[in-house]
Design a protein around this motif. Structure first.
Motif, PDB file in Angstrom:
ATOM      1  N   VAL A 251       8.751  36.770  54.756  1.00  0.00           N
ATOM      2  CA  VAL A 251       8.351  35.438  54.303  1.00  0.00           C
ATOM      3  C   VAL A 251       9.441  34.451  54.680  1.00  0.00           C
ATOM      4  CG1 VAL A 251       9.325  35.808  51.995  1.00  0.00           C
ATOM      5  CG2 VAL A 251       7.596  34.040  52.330  1.00  0.00           C
ATOM      6  N   PHE A 252       9.027  33.257  55.164  1.00  0.00           N
ATOM      7  CA  PHE A 252       9.932  32.147  55.434  1.00  0.00           C
ATOM      8  C   PHE A 252       9.515  30.987  54.535  1.00  0.00           C
ATOM      9  CE2 PHE A 252      10.066  34.247  59.728  1.00  0.00           C
ATOM     10  CZ  PHE A 252      11.397  34.631  59.656  1.00  0.00           C
ATOM     11  N   SER A 253      10.460  30.508  53.717  1.00  0.00           N
ATOM     12  CA  SER A 253      10.177  29.429  52.778  1.00  0.00           C
ATOM     13  C   SER A 253      10.915  28.159  53.190  1.00  0.00           C
ATOM     14  CB  SER A 253      10.585  29.846  51.362  1.00  0.00           C
ATOM     15  OG  SER A 253       9.918  31.030  50.964  1.00  0.00           O
ATOM     16  N   ASN A 254      10.555  27.065  52.515  1.00  0.00           N
ATOM     17  CA  ASN A 254      11.207  25.760  52.745  1.00  0.00           C
ATOM     18  C   ASN A 254      11.104  25.331  54.214  1.00  0.00           C
ATOM     19  OD1 ASN A 254      12.042  25.546  50.015  1.00  0.00           O
ATOM     20  ND2 ASN A 254      13.787  26.887  50.462  1.00  0.00           N
ATOM     21  N   ILE A 255       9.906  25.474  54.791  1.00  0.00           N
ATOM     22  CA  ILE A 255       9.675  25.108  56.189  1.00  0.00           C
ATOM     23  C   ILE A 255       9.124  23.675  56.248  1.00  0.00           C
ATOM     24  CG2 ILE A 255       8.521  25.724  58.336  1.00  0.00           C
ATOM     25  CD1 ILE A 255      10.484  27.808  57.275  1.00  0.00           C
TER      26      ILE A 255
ATOM     27  N   LYS B 170      10.275  24.202  43.009  1.00  0.00           N
ATOM     28  CA  LYS B 170      10.981  23.879  44.246  1.00  0.00           C
ATOM     29  C   LYS B 170      12.490  23.934  44.055  1.00  0.00           C
ATOM     30  CE  LYS B 170      10.926  20.672  48.123  1.00  0.00           C
ATOM     31  NZ  LYS B 170      10.454  21.681  49.065  1.00  0.00           N
ATOM     32  N   ARG B 171      12.963  23.415  42.924  1.00  0.00           N
ATOM     33  CA  ARG B 171      14.418  23.434  42.674  1.00  0.00           C
ATOM     34  C   ARG B 171      14.788  24.201  41.418  1.00  0.00           C
ATOM     35  NH1 ARG B 171      17.392  17.757  44.297  1.00  0.00           N
ATOM     36  NH2 ARG B 171      16.446  17.489  46.357  1.00  0.00           N
TER      37      ARG B 171
ATOM     38  N   TYR C 297      19.170  25.526  38.665  1.00  0.00           N
ATOM     39  CA  TYR C 297      18.695  24.267  39.241  1.00  0.00           C
ATOM     40  C   TYR C 297      19.438  24.007  40.541  1.00  0.00           C
ATOM     41  CZ  TYR C 297      17.867  19.307  40.002  1.00  0.00           C
ATOM     42  OH  TYR C 297      17.524  18.105  40.553  1.00  0.00           O
ATOM     43  N   LYS C 298      18.684  23.774  41.629  1.00  0.00           N
ATOM     44  CA  LYS C 298      19.263  23.453  42.926  1.00  0.00           C
ATOM     45  C   LYS C 298      19.516  21.953  42.997  1.00  0.00           C
ATOM     46  CE  LYS C 298      16.681  27.216  45.100  1.00  0.00           C
ATOM     47  NZ  LYS C 298      15.626  27.568  46.087  1.00  0.00           N
ATOM     48  N   LEU C 299      20.759  21.577  43.257  1.00  0.00           N
ATOM     49  CA  LEU C 299      21.139  20.166  43.267  1.00  0.00           C
ATOM     50  C   LEU C 299      20.697  19.454  44.536  1.00  0.00           C
ATOM     51  CD1 LEU C 299      24.733  20.521  41.784  1.00  0.00           C
ATOM     52  CD2 LEU C 299      22.648  19.880  40.586  1.00  0.00           C
ATOM     53  N   ASP C 300      20.318  20.211  45.571  1.00  0.00           N
ATOM     54  CA  ASP C 300      19.819  19.591  46.802  1.00  0.00           C
ATOM     55  C   ASP C 300      18.653  20.411  47.314  1.00  0.00           C
ATOM     56  OD1 ASP C 300      20.933  21.669  48.763  1.00  0.00           O
ATOM     57  OD2 ASP C 300      22.732  21.033  47.679  1.00  0.00           O
ATOM     58  N   SER C 301      17.880  19.843  48.214  1.00  0.00           N
ATOM     59  CA  SER C 301      16.661  20.497  48.685  1.00  0.00           C
ATOM     60  C   SER C 301      16.943  21.777  49.453  1.00  0.00           C
ATOM     61  CB  SER C 301      15.855  19.531  49.566  1.00  0.00           C
ATOM     62  OG  SER C 301      16.647  19.097  50.674  1.00  0.00           O
TER      63      SER C 301
ATOM     64  N   GLY D  88      19.247  23.897  48.680  1.00  0.00           N
ATOM     65  CA  GLY D  88      19.730  24.912  47.758  1.00  0.00           C
ATOM     66  C   GLY D  88      21.175  25.288  47.969  1.00  0.00           C
ATOM     67  N   SER D  89      21.915  24.470  48.707  1.00  0.00           N
ATOM     68  CA  SER D  89      23.324  24.787  48.958  1.00  0.00           C
ATOM     69  C   SER D  89      24.158  24.651  47.696  1.00  0.00           C
ATOM     70  CB  SER D  89      23.883  23.866  50.044  1.00  0.00           C
ATOM     71  OG  SER D  89      23.196  24.045  51.258  1.00  0.00           O
ATOM     72  N   ASN D  90      23.818  23.672  46.853  1.00  0.00           N
ATOM     73  CA  ASN D  90      24.521  23.460  45.592  1.00  0.00           C
ATOM     74  C   ASN D  90      23.575  23.785  44.448  1.00  0.00           C
ATOM     75  OD1 ASN D  90      27.217  21.827  46.315  1.00  0.00           O
ATOM     76  ND2 ASN D  90      25.533  21.136  47.647  1.00  0.00           N
ATOM     77  N   SER D  91      24.034  24.579  43.514  1.00  0.00           N
ATOM     78  CA  SER D  91      23.174  24.948  42.397  1.00  0.00           C
ATOM     79  C   SER D  91      23.998  25.111  41.125  1.00  0.00           C
ATOM     80  CB  SER D  91      22.418  26.241  42.683  1.00  0.00           C
ATOM     81  OG  SER D  91      23.312  27.324  42.850  1.00  0.00           O
ATOM     82  N   VAL D  92      23.323  24.919  39.998  1.00  0.00           N
ATOM     83  CA  VAL D  92      23.923  25.088  38.675  1.00  0.00           C
ATOM     84  C   VAL D  92      23.052  26.061  37.897  1.00  0.00           C
ATOM     85  CG1 VAL D  92      24.568  23.970  36.521  1.00  0.00           C
ATOM     86  CG2 VAL D  92      24.910  22.777  38.687  1.00  0.00           C
ATOM     87  N   SER D  93      23.649  26.974  37.169  1.00  0.00           N
ATOM     88  CA  SER D  93      22.884  27.937  36.387  1.00  0.00           C
ATOM     89  C   SER D  93      23.510  28.116  35.011  1.00  0.00           C
ATOM     90  CB  SER D  93      22.817  29.290  37.095  1.00  0.00           C
ATOM     91  OG  SER D  93      24.106  29.864  37.218  1.00  0.00           O
ATOM     92  N   VAL D  94      22.668  28.461  34.050  1.00  0.00           N
ATOM     93  CA  VAL D  94      23.120  28.767  32.700  1.00  0.00           C
ATOM     94  C   VAL D  94      22.394  30.034  32.256  1.00  0.00           C
ATOM     95  CG1 VAL D  94      21.368  27.275  31.640  1.00  0.00           C
ATOM     96  CG2 VAL D  94      23.412  27.919  30.343  1.00  0.00           C
ATOM     97  N   SER D  95      23.088  30.929  31.561  1.00  0.00           N
ATOM     98  CA  SER D  95      22.473  32.189  31.148  1.00  0.00           C
ATOM     99  C   SER D  95      22.942  32.576  29.755  1.00  0.00           C
ATOM    100  CB  SER D  95      22.805  33.316  32.136  1.00  0.00           C
ATOM    101  OG  SER D  95      24.200  33.587  32.147  1.00  0.00           O
ATOM    102  N   TYR D  96      22.108  33.385  29.106  1.00  0.00           N
ATOM    103  CA  TYR D  96      22.435  33.898  27.768  1.00  0.00           C
ATOM    104  C   TYR D  96      21.896  35.318  27.662  1.00  0.00           C
ATOM    105  CZ  TYR D  96      21.726  35.087  22.881  1.00  0.00           C
ATOM    106  OH  TYR D  96      21.722  35.757  21.677  1.00  0.00           O
ATOM    107  N   GLY D  97      22.618  36.185  26.967  1.00  0.00           N
ATOM    108  CA  GLY D  97      22.146  37.541  26.737  1.00  0.00           C
ATOM    109  C   GLY D  97      22.813  38.155  25.525  1.00  0.00           C
ATOM    110  N   ARG D  98      22.073  38.986  24.817  1.00  0.00           N
ATOM    111  CA  ARG D  98      22.608  39.728  23.676  1.00  0.00           C
ATOM    112  C   ARG D  98      22.608  41.208  24.038  1.00  0.00           C
ATOM    113  NH1 ARG D  98      20.571  41.969  18.445  1.00  0.00           N
ATOM    114  NH2 ARG D  98      22.247  41.688  16.906  1.00  0.00           N
TER     115      ARG D  98
END
Length: 818
Positions: free
Chosen positions: A69-73, A508-509, A553-557, A559-569
């Motif tokens: 699969v090729f995405s973001n074409i 998308k992002r 969340y991808k900060l640009d289309s 996906g070079s820059n991204s921010v993530s948050v996670s939680y786990g018990r």
């Protein structure tokens, strides 16, 4: 904190939905590649080029089902080129992407025989040592020259965020009690047994090490520090292929290892074999000093111990299995694995007891010897079936594992008075057999609603039966009698039943993943009595929920820059032997005892990360542990005991920066720098504890590609001084170097590696909060070593996606031991 977390995730999700609706359609091209027998063309290279000038847009590989699969074409006209060894290159007609037609599902592509043979292809690319993925970090073990001649434990100590202390204890991201998996299956071991098992596996058997700080709900909730998954080599290429390696190294003593790995796939059958043999001759010197004080804080006596440990192990490993492809969608498999490890440990100890003036009152000379016979084996049956092209599938596993570990010891202590005259003799022998039987089964079902929405469901049950015996005997005037003060037998049975659901959604992002796992634990423990003590037992039954969440969340289309948050018990159940109330004698004045009142510890992990491509990752994390478990050392009469207790709470904050760069074509640079701040609060025996500690950790790898088949490597790590409950630790550092020369048409390699060049990897410090005593320790494991190795790859080779290597038992392995 839970309310804030849920509110934060809800806000992000609402923003994601609104944002996603405003985006334009995403261009995507997907399809399947088949060979001339209509079977999936695994690992075929698929290249997307522009129709106008054949400029490369994207490159990918077909997966185990031949799909790509090729995405973001973007909108435009394209062609596909498909290449595979032994087949003619395929070139497609023009494929158009537009706003009206953004998704293109191609008819299956069938390759025709012919074209380039493998002999005409020169493979020169090498995997990066570290790869950063969305939910884990991957270490490619074979890419490191300094792993030559190493074992699995030594390969682990170079992994980002992993600290292996000189006694073999493993921590990850500042937390101990990490869950260790081998090919997605637990080891069912802990303590010395886990250490010896990892030492028995040559690094040449390893493919990758996966590091997961916040695993999704499909994984067992065990391990408060997350999961380390050690993946062994397993190829899926058609035909016959494999590798062989041999190494010889010298530290304090010689050690050698040999390994062989082969895979043969023909028609619907795939057979693989992995075997190895190693001889490990180790060395350790332990210096212990104890000073005792009276009520007025005046010195009343002291004790000095110098102990030498010279263990020698002969390890044989075997892993073999067969996959049978009933159809392109259905696979049956069986995997057999086993380890035979035998050896002995000569452990002379000299102890000096001194009076208040520092003069020797008496001396104890001990000759301690231990013989080991460990036989560990397991069998796995697995089944998988794929229903459709979206990826709907079901898998099932059944595992049976048995560990039979035997340890026979002898302690011969001779006491001399201040003038050097013989005082007394003490002769003790024991045998400590441990039998562990594990039955486990699980099933996982994946239901994609579309290409971006998926629901995963699963069930698991496991049953563990451990039988530990401690048989001690006193020998006086050649007469052997049972020592009922220390002899006992402990039987522990545990049943864990689990279910989970995990939902993932991509826009998308935005990406969202949320899961919930429920685990019910039933425990039945029985300590058998003897002539001096009655039977005792306890029963436990508890159910817990373990939520996980991940938002990206991808900060640009792009996906070079991204921010993530996670939680786990997560939960960390006590190791089996830590619950056993019997006493294990270490020497005349030292012993270990279990604690049947230990409770599981629970951890809540939070992490915020920023990533720029695979070049830079910045993260900040917070974790809070309840019923935090620590080693507790205390004095009782003349004996110094160690056991485990629930201290109280542990709060940790950490920040980390990871860089993965190629400054020049010939230089790959990797750096992991972390800073941890920790607060411990609780009760250590009768002493209240509320203290903080901070430390930094640096791990650096430099790989150099030289001309004419030469390459080199320079790695190092540094851990600053820190405190952990009772123990203070000095700084530790290690520098390694390696040199490699490719030979035999790049199929063979000669490697020379040197580890711990400046002998900086040793431990020393103090043991605090022992009433009326001040204690110091110093460990020297003779880590400096040099190793010469040779490896050879034969048959076909390629970078092939691996088949599912899961097993049904995902947490129990780390807890069995004696």
């Amino acid at each position: 904190m839970k309310t804030l977390t849920l509110a934060f995730l809800a806000t992000w999700l609402g923003f994601a939905l609104n944002f996603a609706q405003a985006q334009s359609p995403e261009g995507k091209i997907f399809g399947q590649v088949l060979d001339d027998h209509k079977q999936p063309a695994i690992a075929a290279t698929v290249v997307l080029v522009t129709a106008k000038d054949s400029a490369t847009v994207k490159t990918g590989q077909a997966d185990a089902q031949g799909r790509f699969v090729f995405s973001n074409i973007g909108n435009g006209a394209y062609r596909l080129q498909v290449r595979n060894v032994g087949f003619k290159t395929y070139r497609s007609d023009v494929v158009y992407i537009s706003t009206e037609k953004s998704l293109v599902n191609l008819t299956p592509i069938t390759l025709q025989p012919g074209g380039t043979t493998l002999k005409e292809v020169a493979v020169t690319a090498q995997k990066s040592y570290i790869e950063q993925k969305v939910d884990r970090m991957v270490v490619n073990v074979g890419s490191s020259i300094t792993n030559t001649g190493a074992n699995a434990l030594e390969a682990l100590e170079k992994a980002p965020g992993v600290i292996v202390d000189v006694n073999g204890g493993i921590s990850f991201k500042g937390k101990s009690s990490v869950m260790i998996l081998i090919d997605d299956k637990p080891t069912y071991l802990s303590g010395d047994d886990l250490i010896n098992y990892l030492k028995s596996i040559p690094a040449s058997h390893l493919d990758q090490i996966e590091l997961m700080t916040n695993p999704p709900a499909k994984y067992d909730a065990s391990g408060n520090a997350g999961i380390i998954n050690i993946k062994t080599k397993h190829s899926k290429i058609k035909g016959f292929n494999g590798s062989a390696a041999a190494n010889a190294g010298l530290a304090k003593y010689w050690r050698t290892s040999e390994s062989f790995n082969m895979n043969y796939r023909v028609d619907k059958i795939n057979f693989f074999l992995l075997e190895g043999y190693s001889i490990q001759n180790s060395y350790r010197r332990l210096d212990v000093g104890r000073t005792y004080f009276d009520a007025g804080n005046n010195v009343r006596s002291s004790y000095t111990e110098v102990a030498f440990f010279n263990p020698s192990f002969y390890n044989s490993n075997l892993k073999t299995g067969v996959d049978y492809y009933i159809s392109p969608k259905t696979t049956l498999g069986v995997v057999l694995s086993g380890v035979i490890s035998t050896g002995d440990n000569h452990n002379p100890v000299n102890s000096f007891l001194k009076n208040a003036a520092g003069k020797i009152d008496s001396t104890v000379v001990a000759e301690n010897n231990t013989n080991y016979k460990n036989y560990n084996g397991g069998i796995n049956f697995n089944y998988s079936h794929k229903y459709d092209s979206l990826g709907t599938n079901i898998t099932a596993d059944f595992d049976y594992v048995r560990y039979s570990n035997h340890r026979d010891q002898s302690f011969y202590n001779t006491t001399y008075n201040a003038s050097g005259a013989l005082g007394s003799n003490q002769n003790i022998i024991d045998n400590l057999p441990v039998y562990v039987n594990i039955w486990s089964g699980k099933t996982d079902y994946s239901l994609p609603f579309n290409k971006k929405t998926r629901l995963d469901l699963g069930l698991k049950t496991s049953y563990v039966n451990t039988d530990n015996a401690a048989n001690y005997f006193n020998i006086v005037n050649n007469v052997t009698t049972v020592d009922n003060n220390n002899t006992n037998r402990f039987i522990y049975k545990e049943n864990v039943n689990a279910a989970y659901a995990n939902f993932s959604q991509e826009w998308k992002r935005f990406s969202l993943q949320a899961g919930l796992r429920a685990e019910n634990t039933r425990v039945n423990a029985h300590q058998l009595g003897n002539a001096l003590g009655q039977d005792s037992s306890f029963v436990k039954n508890y159910t817990d929920l373990f939520p996980t969440a991940f938002v990206l969340y991808k900060l640009d289309s792009a996906g070079s820059n991204s921010v993530s948050v996670s939680y786990g018990r997560r939960i960390d159940r006590p190791a089996y032997q830590d619950l056993n109330p019997f006493i294990i004698i270490l020497d005349k004045y030292s012993a270990f005892t279990g604690n049947p009142f230990l409770r599981p510890q629970f951890t809540n992990n939070y992490q915020l990360s920023y990533s720029y491509k695979s070049m830079l990752v910045l993260s900040a994390g917070y974790s809070y542990v309840t019923d935090y478990r620590v080693e507790y050392d205390y004095q009782k009469g003349d004996i110094f005991f160690a056991n485990s207790i629930n201290l109280g709470s542990r709060a940790e904050k950490n920040v980390a920066a990871i860089t993965n760069l190629d400054p020049f074509k010939w230089w790959h640079f990797y750096l992991d720098a972390e800073y941890n701040w920790t607060r411990y609060k609780g009760q250590l025996g009768t002493i209240p504890v509320d203290n903080t500690t901070a430390y930094c950790f640096i791990n650096n790898t430099n790989q150099f590609t030289l001309s004419h088949g030469w390459s080199a490597e320079l790695t190092m790590f540094y851990v600053s001084p820190f405190t952990d409950s009772q123990f203070t630790h000095i700084a530790r550092k290690q520098l390694n170097m390696g040199l490699q020369k490719k030979i035999l048409n790049n199929n063979g390699a000669i490697k020379l590696s040197a580890r711990d060049l400046f002998k900086g990897n040793y431990s020393a410090g103090n043991i605090r909060n022992v009433p009326g005593a001040a204690i110091t320790y110093h460990n020297d494991n003779a880590n400096r070593s040099v190793t010469l190795g040779f490896s050879y790859n034969f048959g076909k080779s390629a970078n092939i996606p691996k088949k599912r290597n899961t097993g049904s038992a995902d947490s129990e392995k780390n807890r069995a031991g004696n």
